[in-house]
Design a protein around this motif. Structure first.
Motif, PDB file in Angstrom:
ATOM      1  N   PRO A 277       0.822  -1.216   0.000  1.00 26.31           N
ATOM      2  CA  PRO A 277       0.000   0.000   0.000  1.00 26.31           C
ATOM      3  C   PRO A 277       0.853   1.261   0.000  1.00 26.31           C
ATOM      4  CG  PRO A 277       0.081  -0.931   2.205  1.00 26.31           C
ATOM      5  CD  PRO A 277       0.770  -1.920   1.299  1.00 26.31           C
ATOM      6  N   GLU A 278       0.323   2.292  -0.613  1.00 26.49           N
ATOM      7  CA  GLU A 278       1.050   3.551  -0.667  1.00 26.49           C
ATOM      8  C   GLU A 278       0.878   4.349   0.618  1.00 26.49           C
ATOM      9  OE1 GLU A 278       0.573   7.645  -3.195  1.00 26.49           O
ATOM     10  OE2 GLU A 278       0.879   5.814  -4.363  1.00 26.49           O
ATOM     11  N   LYS A 279      -0.271   4.240   1.262  1.00 29.73           N
ATOM     12  CA  LYS A 279      -0.567   5.063   2.432  1.00 29.73           C
ATOM     13  C   LYS A 279      -0.353   4.345   3.759  1.00 29.73           C
ATOM     14  CE  LYS A 279      -1.750   8.612   0.030  1.00 29.73           C
ATOM     15  NZ  LYS A 279      -0.878   9.815   0.002  1.00 29.73           N
ATOM     16  N   GLY A 280      -0.214   3.028   3.753  1.00 25.04           N
ATOM     17  CA  GLY A 280       0.016   2.315   5.007  1.00 25.04           C
ATOM     18  C   GLY A 280      -1.274   2.048   5.765  1.00 25.04           C
ATOM     19  N   SER A 281      -1.151   1.602   6.996  1.00 18.60           N
ATOM     20  CA  SER A 281      -2.301   1.220   7.820  1.00 18.60           C
ATOM     21  C   SER A 281      -3.029   2.431   8.388  1.00 18.60           C
ATOM     22  CB  SER A 281      -1.822   0.337   8.976  1.00 18.60           C
ATOM     23  OG  SER A 281      -2.841   0.155   9.924  1.00 18.60           O
ATOM     24  N   MET A 282      -4.330   2.247   8.667  1.00 19.19           N
ATOM     25  CA  MET A 282      -5.068   3.346   9.292  1.00 19.19           C
ATOM     26  C   MET A 282      -4.813   3.386  10.795  1.00 19.19           C
ATOM     27  SD  MET A 282      -8.945   1.900   9.166  1.00 19.19           S
ATOM     28  CE  MET A 282      -9.392   0.268   9.755  1.00 19.19           C
ATOM     29  N   LEU A 283      -4.193   2.331  11.345  1.00 20.46           N
ATOM     30  CA  LEU A 283      -3.890   2.327  12.764  1.00 20.46           C
ATOM     31  C   LEU A 283      -2.542   2.970  13.059  1.00 20.46           C
ATOM     32  CD1 LEU A 283      -5.094  -1.221  13.853  1.00 20.46           C
ATOM     33  CD2 LEU A 283      -6.216   0.972  14.219  1.00 20.46           C
ATOM     34  N   TRP A 284      -1.540   2.631  12.276  1.00 21.41           N
ATOM     35  CA  TRP A 284      -0.230   3.246  12.451  1.00 21.41           C
ATOM     36  C   TRP A 284       0.508   3.211  11.128  1.00 21.41           C
ATOM     37  CZ3 TRP A 284      -1.278  -1.348  15.275  1.00 21.41           C
ATOM     38  CH2 TRP A 284      -0.762  -2.502  14.699  1.00 21.41           C
ATOM     39  N   LYS A 285       1.551   3.993  11.030  1.00 18.80           N
ATOM     40  CA  LYS A 285       2.281   4.118   9.772  1.00 18.80           C
ATOM     41  C   LYS A 285       3.705   3.598   9.945  1.00 18.80           C
ATOM     42  CE  LYS A 285       3.634   7.488   6.259  1.00 18.80           C
ATOM     43  NZ  LYS A 285       3.105   6.667   5.163  1.00 18.80           N
ATOM     44  N   LEU A 286       4.125   2.741   9.035  1.00 19.05           N
ATOM     45  CA  LEU A 286       5.494   2.245   9.042  1.00 19.05           C
ATOM     46  C   LEU A 286       6.426   3.266   8.403  1.00 19.05           C
ATOM     47  CD1 LEU A 286       5.077  -1.477   7.895  1.00 19.05           C
ATOM     48  CD2 LEU A 286       5.431  -0.641  10.210  1.00 19.05           C
ATOM     49  N   SER A 287       7.707   3.184   8.728  1.00 20.96           N
ATOM     50  CA  SER A 287       8.695   4.029   8.073  1.00 20.96           C
ATOM     51  C   SER A 287       8.860   3.564   6.625  1.00 20.96           C
ATOM     52  CB  SER A 287      10.044   3.928   8.793  1.00 20.96           C
ATOM     53  OG  SER A 287      10.583   2.617   8.651  1.00 20.96           O
ATOM     54  N   ALA A 288       9.419   4.415   5.797  1.00 18.72           N
ATOM     55  CA  ALA A 288       9.636   4.066   4.392  1.00 18.72           C
ATOM     56  C   ALA A 288      10.528   2.835   4.267  1.00 18.72           C
ATOM     57  CB  ALA A 288      10.260   5.258   3.669  1.00 18.72           C
ATOM     58  N   ASP A 289      11.530   2.731   5.150  1.00 21.93           N
ATOM     59  CA  ASP A 289      12.433   1.582   5.122  1.00 21.93           C
ATOM     60  C   ASP A 289      11.668   0.274   5.301  1.00 21.93           C
ATOM     61  OD1 ASP A 289      14.281   3.599   5.082  1.00 21.93           O
ATOM     62  OD2 ASP A 289      14.947   3.321   7.133  1.00 21.93           O
ATOM     63  N   LYS A 290      10.770   0.261   6.280  1.00 21.11           N
ATOM     64  CA  LYS A 290      10.016  -0.953   6.568  1.00 21.11           C
ATOM     65  C   LYS A 290       8.989  -1.251   5.485  1.00 21.11           C
ATOM     66  CE  LYS A 290      10.526  -0.664  11.608  1.00 21.11           C
ATOM     67  NZ  LYS A 290       9.820  -0.531  12.905  1.00 21.11           N
TER      68      LYS A 290
END
Length: 322
Positions: free
Chosen positions: A212-225
């Motif tokens: 996904p481009e936007k990540g989770s709605m609960l928390w956001k991972l770093s770009a590295d992860k």
């Protein structure tokens, strides 16, 4: 009244229970991105090494020359307007040694030519930069290096490291870190993808579940992860780059910090305990330190001393590198 309060407590319990069930479901769905059972698996090793000098010397001169000419590196440098000083230092120093360097910025910058990605989100910037490199240069370059403007890279050492690596195999390496069950490469020290790894990455970019481009709605991972998770779905695992003695090649600190660390841990082995002789990156540098590194790596010479390297990496045609 007692019955009313008991009913109220019961309803509250039902509501809280439903909320936590939904939360667990969301977390469970999110965590499936890390499950390895659904992901293709290619290899088990997580450390890859630079070739030994003996391996290179055993090759014919013709073969060595052919190898050095075939390794072509495209450098992706992610920048933001606040990094203008670093940006200038990178342009004037090590980036000239890339076969081609592309600057990808979060917005238009008048003083420097760059590719405007229209976002300051690092993961989205990285995705768009990879897509641009793939669409424009997938057939021209075999290796793709992604760095931040606070990193100094020694491209000749990177090419030396790549001599016995096949870009048609899915390599993804740098300085690795483990977070839970996920092993990823820290972009602070630089990330390298082979052309095969880039091809695989493109195959999942349009999949909102796997990448996904936007990540989770609960928390956001770093770009590295986020990058590591996307690649893991394609069977490409993060690998730590080391020299033949096991020393790190991609460093998350400047040389001065590494020397200080070595002095505190091994005061009698400062040089030996500090850094690899064929280190590829040093990070966390300010613009002045970038120029000092350029002086030490490329300009300082011991007069009358001739180097006997078995390899010669010629500068890219038309470049003004040192």
């Amino acid at each position: 009244m007692k019955m009313v309060s008991e009913v109220g407590a019961f309803l509250k319990g039902m509501m809280l229970g439903g909320f936590f069930c939904a939360l667990v479901t969301l977390i469970g769905n999110y965590n499936t991105r890390y499950e390895t059972k659904e992901m293709p698996h290619i290899h088990h090793h997580h450390h890859i090494h630079a070739p030994k000098r003996e391996e290179i010397l055993s090759l014919s001169r013709t073969k060595r020359l052919q190898l050095t000419q075939n390794i072509r590196v495209y450098c992706i440098i992610l920048v933001k307007p606040k990094n203008l000083g670093h940006w200038a230092a990178v342009r004037e120093s090590w980036s000239k040694h890339c076969d081609k360097a592309g600057y990808f910025s979060s917005e238009d910058v008048k003083v420097f030519e760059s590719i405007n990605l229209g976002t300051s989100d690092m993961w989205v910037m990285m995705r768009k930069a990879f897509k641009y490199a793939y669409e424009n240069y997938k057939d021209d370059y075999s290796w793709f290096l992604v760095v931040q403007p606070t990193t100094f890279a020694i491209i000749e050492n990177l090419k030396y490291f790549l001599l016995n690596k096949d870009p048609k195999q899915p390599f993804y390496f740098g300085h690795t870190v483990v977070s839970g069950e996920l092993q990823y490469v820290e972009s602070e020290a630089g990330v390298v993808l082979s052309s095969a790894a880039l091809n695989r990455l493109m195959s999942v970019f349009d999949d909102p579940v796997k990448c996904p481009e936007k990540g989770s709605m609960l928390w956001k991972l770093s770009a590295d992860k986020e990058l590591a998770v996307c690649l893991k779905y394609t069977g490409v695992l993060a690998e730590n780059a080391e020299d033949s003695e096991g020393k790190e090649l991609f460093n998350t600190k400047p040389v001065a910090n590494l020397v200080q660390d070595a002095m505190s841990k091994k005061p009698t082995e400062v040089v030996e305990g500090c850094c690899s002789d064929v280190a590829i990156t040093f990070s966390g540098l300010n613009p002045n330190h970038m120029h000092v590194m350029m002086y030490g790596v490329y300009r300082l010479r011991a007069y009358g001393h001739s180097f006997t390297d078995a390899l010669l990496f010629l500068p890219p045609e038309g470049s003004d590198n040192d």
